[in-house]
Design a protein around this motif. Structure first.
Motif, PDB file in Angstrom:
ATOM      1  N   GLY A  13       0.834  -1.204   0.000  1.00 11.25           N
ATOM      2  CA  GLY A  13       0.000   0.000   0.000  1.00 11.25           C
ATOM      3  C   GLY A  13       0.868   1.253   0.000  1.00 11.25           C
ATOM      4  O   GLY A  13       0.644   2.184  -0.786  1.00 11.25           O
ATOM      5  N   CYS A  14       1.899   1.252   0.875  1.00  8.47           N
ATOM      6  CA  CYS A  14       2.729   2.455   1.002  1.00  8.47           C
ATOM      7  C   CYS A  14       3.591   2.647  -0.247  1.00  8.47           C
ATOM      8  O   CYS A  14       3.746   3.777  -0.739  1.00  8.47           O
ATOM      9  N   THR A  15       4.165   1.550  -0.773  1.00 10.39           N
ATOM     10  CA  THR A  15       5.040   1.678  -1.948  1.00 10.39           C
ATOM     11  C   THR A  15       4.250   2.226  -3.142  1.00 10.39           C
ATOM     12  O   THR A  15       4.652   3.211  -3.778  1.00 10.39           O
ATOM     13  N   TRP A  16       3.102   1.596  -3.405  1.00 12.96           N
ATOM     14  CA  TRP A  16       2.320   2.057  -4.557  1.00 12.96           C
ATOM     15  C   TRP A  16       1.706   3.421  -4.297  1.00 12.96           C
ATOM     16  O   TRP A  16       1.590   4.247  -5.213  1.00 12.96           O
ATOM     17  N   GLY A  17       1.346   3.691  -3.050  1.00 15.16           N
ATOM     18  CA  GLY A  17       0.800   5.005  -2.696  1.00 15.16           C
ATOM     19  C   GLY A  17       1.816   6.099  -3.006  1.00 15.16           C
ATOM     20  O   GLY A  17       1.488   7.139  -3.590  1.00 15.16           O
ATOM     21  N   THR A  18       3.095   5.851  -2.632  1.00 11.05           N
ATOM     22  CA  THR A  18       4.157   6.834  -2.896  1.00 11.05           C
ATOM     23  C   THR A  18       4.343   6.996  -4.405  1.00 11.05           C
ATOM     24  O   THR A  18       4.492   8.113  -4.916  1.00 11.05           O
ATOM     25  N   TYR A  19       4.326   5.864  -5.113  1.00 14.44           N
ATOM     26  CA  TYR A  19       4.513   5.913  -6.567  1.00 14.44           C
ATOM     27  C   TYR A  19       3.438   6.800  -7.234  1.00 14.44           C
ATOM     28  O   TYR A  19       3.743   7.681  -8.029  1.00 14.44           O
ATOM     29  N   TYR A  20       2.166   6.563  -6.837  1.00 13.23           N
ATOM     30  CA  TYR A  20       1.090   7.338  -7.473  1.00 13.23           C
ATOM     31  C   TYR A  20       1.090   8.792  -7.016  1.00 13.23           C
ATOM     32  O   TYR A  20       0.622   9.677  -7.732  1.00 13.23           O
ATOM     33  N   PHE A  21       1.667   9.026  -5.821  1.00 11.54           N
ATOM     34  CA  PHE A  21       1.843  10.417  -5.368  1.00 11.54           C
ATOM     35  C   PHE A  21       2.805  11.134  -6.323  1.00 11.54           C
ATOM     36  O   PHE A  21       2.535  12.234  -6.794  1.00 11.54           O
ATOM     37  N   VAL A  22       3.921  10.438  -6.627  1.00 12.22           N
ATOM     38  CA  VAL A  22       4.917  11.021  -7.540  1.00 12.22           C
ATOM     39  C   VAL A  22       4.301  11.208  -8.929  1.00 12.22           C
ATOM     40  O   VAL A  22       4.547  12.210  -9.601  1.00 12.22           O
ATOM     41  N   LYS A  23       3.461  10.244  -9.337  1.00  9.87           N
ATOM     42  CA  LYS A  23       2.846  10.306 -10.677  1.00  9.87           C
ATOM     43  C   LYS A  23       1.614  11.221 -10.715  1.00  9.87           C
ATOM     44  O   LYS A  23       0.906  11.278 -11.706  1.00  9.87           O
ATOM     45  N   ASP A  24       1.315  11.843  -9.556  1.00  2.10           N
ATOM     46  CA  ASP A  24       0.204  12.793  -9.500  1.00  2.10           C
ATOM     47  C   ASP A  24      -1.169  12.160  -9.750  1.00  2.10           C
ATOM     48  O   ASP A  24      -2.047  12.803 -10.310  1.00  2.10           O
ATOM     49  N   ASN A  25      -1.313  10.892  -9.386  1.00  6.82           N
ATOM     50  CA  ASN A  25      -2.629  10.246  -9.540  1.00  6.82           C
ATOM     51  C   ASN A  25      -3.245  10.121  -8.145  1.00  6.82           C
ATOM     52  O   ASN A  25      -3.052   9.133  -7.432  1.00  6.82           O
ATOM     53  N   ALA A  26      -3.945  11.195  -7.755  1.00  6.24           N
ATOM     54  CA  ALA A  26      -4.427  11.294  -6.370  1.00  6.24           C
ATOM     55  C   ALA A  26      -5.405  10.177  -6.026  1.00  6.24           C
ATOM     56  O   ALA A  26      -5.407   9.659  -4.902  1.00  6.24           O
ATOM     57  N   PHE A  27      -6.218   9.780  -7.009  1.00  4.63           N
ATOM     58  CA  PHE A  27      -7.231   8.755  -6.734  1.00  4.63           C
ATOM     59  C   PHE A  27      -6.581   7.415  -6.372  1.00  4.63           C
ATOM     60  O   PHE A  27      -6.876   6.825  -5.328  1.00  4.63           O
ATOM     61  N   LEU A  28      -5.642   6.953  -7.250  1.00  7.82           N
ATOM     62  CA  LEU A  28      -4.997   5.662  -6.962  1.00  7.82           C
ATOM     63  C   LEU A  28      -4.103   5.751  -5.720  1.00  7.82           C
ATOM     64  O   LEU A  28      -3.966   4.787  -4.975  1.00  7.82           O
ATOM     65  N   MET A  29      -3.530   6.962  -5.503  1.00  8.96           N
ATOM     66  CA  MET A  29      -2.720   7.136  -4.298  1.00  8.96           C
ATOM     67  C   MET A  29      -3.590   6.914  -3.047  1.00  8.96           C
ATOM     68  O   MET A  29      -3.221   6.161  -2.138  1.00  8.96           O
ATOM     69  N   ALA A  30      -4.780   7.518  -3.050  1.00 11.73           N
ATOM     70  CA  ALA A  30      -5.669   7.384  -1.888  1.00 11.73           C
ATOM     71  C   ALA A  30      -6.077   5.923  -1.697  1.00 11.73           C
ATOM     72  O   ALA A  30      -6.089   5.408  -0.571  1.00 11.73           O
TER      73      ALA A  30
END
Ligand code: C2E
Ligand code: MG
Ligand code: MG
Length: 477
Positions: free
Chosen positions: A42-59
């Motif tokens: 959860g944290c690894t992919w959350g950080t990745y999507y944060f960097v990629k600016d995909n707020a929905f998948l990050m959440a």
């Protein structure tokens, strides 16, 4: 009863059907490992999507990470069942939502749904002895969701919300790999369990046929030190492994139906013992409490069987006490009341064991023909340190008084606990403070000793000879 105390009780319910300590440890370690894996992913992919600016998948990923955190915390607190129920439900929803955005593309198949397969297998393992919703409904819901996503192209058409193709290409390997790893772990535990359970079951059948059981007797004490009776506690005398305690085999005996012949043996033995004690003035007054399991009680001829056994043994029905548990009250309460009334009409006393742990409705309770409530030892253990437990015990004492029932506290281990109970109007006790469960000879010796020198007014504290005798009793333990 306070809300928090109720909630704590609910959360700390153990998983049912997990018979051995080794298995329980495996499930606990497995559930910690899975929660840690969920947290990490959860944290690894959350950080990745944060960097990629995909707020929905990050959440969404962070929510999955949060499930991992909560699962770890609850497992550490010993709330394994609650942690499993929370994790499976939350993951089913979150993974289900994630799959909707894991749309298959040409050359990149869907892969997140594979986690639902391992989730279903893990639920089958963990909830195998729970009610039909957890045991069957929840795994089926995981399978069905997995099947829908595996067999269709259903998914979001909002391309900016989908994971990028290069990530999904790697994701296919990671998701399949992790799902297969989890499946392998679950199957490993299942097969180890299966082997262990069938070994215990074969042994238990043999023990029933050969009568490899023995009863130990734990004194029940009134006031300061007078033994009024005992509870008969079953032990399996294994030819190689020595004495095996009931928590290792009673549940399996229930699941396999072996509890019926075992319970029958316990009752015959207990009644024969009562008849023997009745011949000796030292022990003629002793009551004997016998534990009855739910499936044993549900047998249509249970009452007739009990009466027949007591009749044939020559034991006084009034000295036999059957300990029932709240789980028996869950089904067909009218039949339960009918059976209880018939047993009582014959003169047998009825005690409600482990009282307070099963959330029996007070409405039911007032209709039950009971003689005694037995406060569960989990409340007595932390009585002096946990204000919630103190409140619960106070409530139980008031309840027993208002319902005109006698009350006994089990698991009394210290004089401080005994004194608190005594000062709060609970006069009957059972616990290691007085004695552990004893083999028959030692129990008889303890009773004979008490009989030879009855206690003076004021209890052992008032009499040096009695104090010495209490010390001697402790050596017998
Ligand atoms: P239970 O009926 O609640 O029995 C009380 C258990 O608490 C016994 O464990 C006893 O050794 C333990 N105990 C008593 N005082 C203390 C104390 O001060 N501290 C602590 N920590 N423990 C204490 P045991 O003998 O291992 O029995 C466990 C359970 O197995 C029993 O709980 C009962 O539910 C079941 N059981 C035992 N014998 C039979 C039987 O003949 N038939 C059935 N159906 N169940 C039985
Ligand atoms: Mg009991
Ligand atoms: Mg008990």
């Amino acid at each position: 009863m306070e809300m928090w105390a109720r909630l704590k009780l609910l959360l700390s319910q153990p998983l049912t059907g997990h018979v051995s300590d080794r298995h329980r440890r495996r499930v606990q370690a497995g559930s910690k490992l899975l929660s840690a894996m969920i947290l990490l992913q959860g944290c690894t992919w959350g950080t990745y999507y944060f960097v990629k600016d995909n707020a929905f998948l990050m959440a969404l990923c962070l929510a999955i990470g949060l499930v991992g955190v909560a699962g770890l915390a609850m497992t550490r607190a010993g709330w394994i069942r609650a942690s499993a129920i929370m994790s499976v439900h939350a993951l089913l929803v979150l993974i289900g939502v994630f799959c909707y955005f894991d749309v298959p593309l040409s050359g990149v198949p869907r892969s997140v749904h594979m986690h639902l397969l391992s989730l279903a297998a893990a639920s089958i393992l963990v909830f195998r002895s729970e009610g039909s919703y957890l045991r069957t409904g929840l795994p089926l819901a995981c399978f069905a969701t997995c099947l829908v996503y595996a067999g269709s192209n259903v998914g979001s058409s909002q391309l900016h919300l989908l994971p990028p193709v290069e990530v999904r290409e790697i994701g296919v390997w990671i998701n399949h790999g992790l799902a297969f790893l989890t499946l392998a772990m679950v199957l490993g535990v299942m097969s180890a369990d299966g082997a262990q359970r069938s070994a215990i079951e074969v042994g238990l059948r043999h023990a029933v046929a050969q009568g490899h059981f023995v009863l130990h007797y734990q004194p029940q004490v009134r006031g300061d030190d007078s033994v009024t009776g005992s509870e008969a506690l079953l032990r399996w005398e294994h030819p190689e492994r020595g004495l095996i305690y009931p928590d290792k085999f009673i549940q399996l005996a229930e699941e396999t139906g072996l509890i019926v012949p075992i319970g029958d043996w316990v009752l015959r033995k207990a009644c024969a013992q009562l008849a023997t004690w009745s011949k000796d003035p030292c022990s003629a007054h002793l009551t004997l409490a016998v534990n009855v399991s739910a499936s044993q009680f549900r047998q249509p001829d249970f009452v007739a069987q009990v009466i027949d056994i007591v009749d044939r043994s020559g034991a006084k029905p009034s000295l036999l006490k059957l300990e029932l548990t709240e789980s028996m009250l869950a089904k067909d309460i009218d039949d339960v009341i009918r059976k209880m009334s018939a047993l009582r009409a014959y003169g047998i006393s009825l005690s409600l064991d482990d009282f307070g742990t099963g959330y029996s409705s007070l409405n039911y309770l007032k209709h039950l023909p009971l003689d005694q409530l037995k406060i569960d030892r989990s409340f007595v253990r932390d009585l002096l340190t946990d204000p919630n437990d103190m409140t619960i015990v106070r409530t139980l004492i008031q309840l027993s008084q208002s319902m005109n029932l006698t009350l006994i506290a089990e698991g009394v281990e210290t004089t401080e606990q005994r004194d608190w109970l005594r000062n709060n109007d609970c006069q009957d006790y059972q616990g290691y403070l007085f004695s552990k469960p004893l083999p028959l000879q030692q129990f008889d010796a303890l009773v004979a000793q008490h009989h030879r020198a009855p206690l003076p007014e004021g209890g052992p504290d008032a009499d040096p000879a009695a104090q010495a005798r209490t010390v001697l009793d402790k050596h017998l333990v």
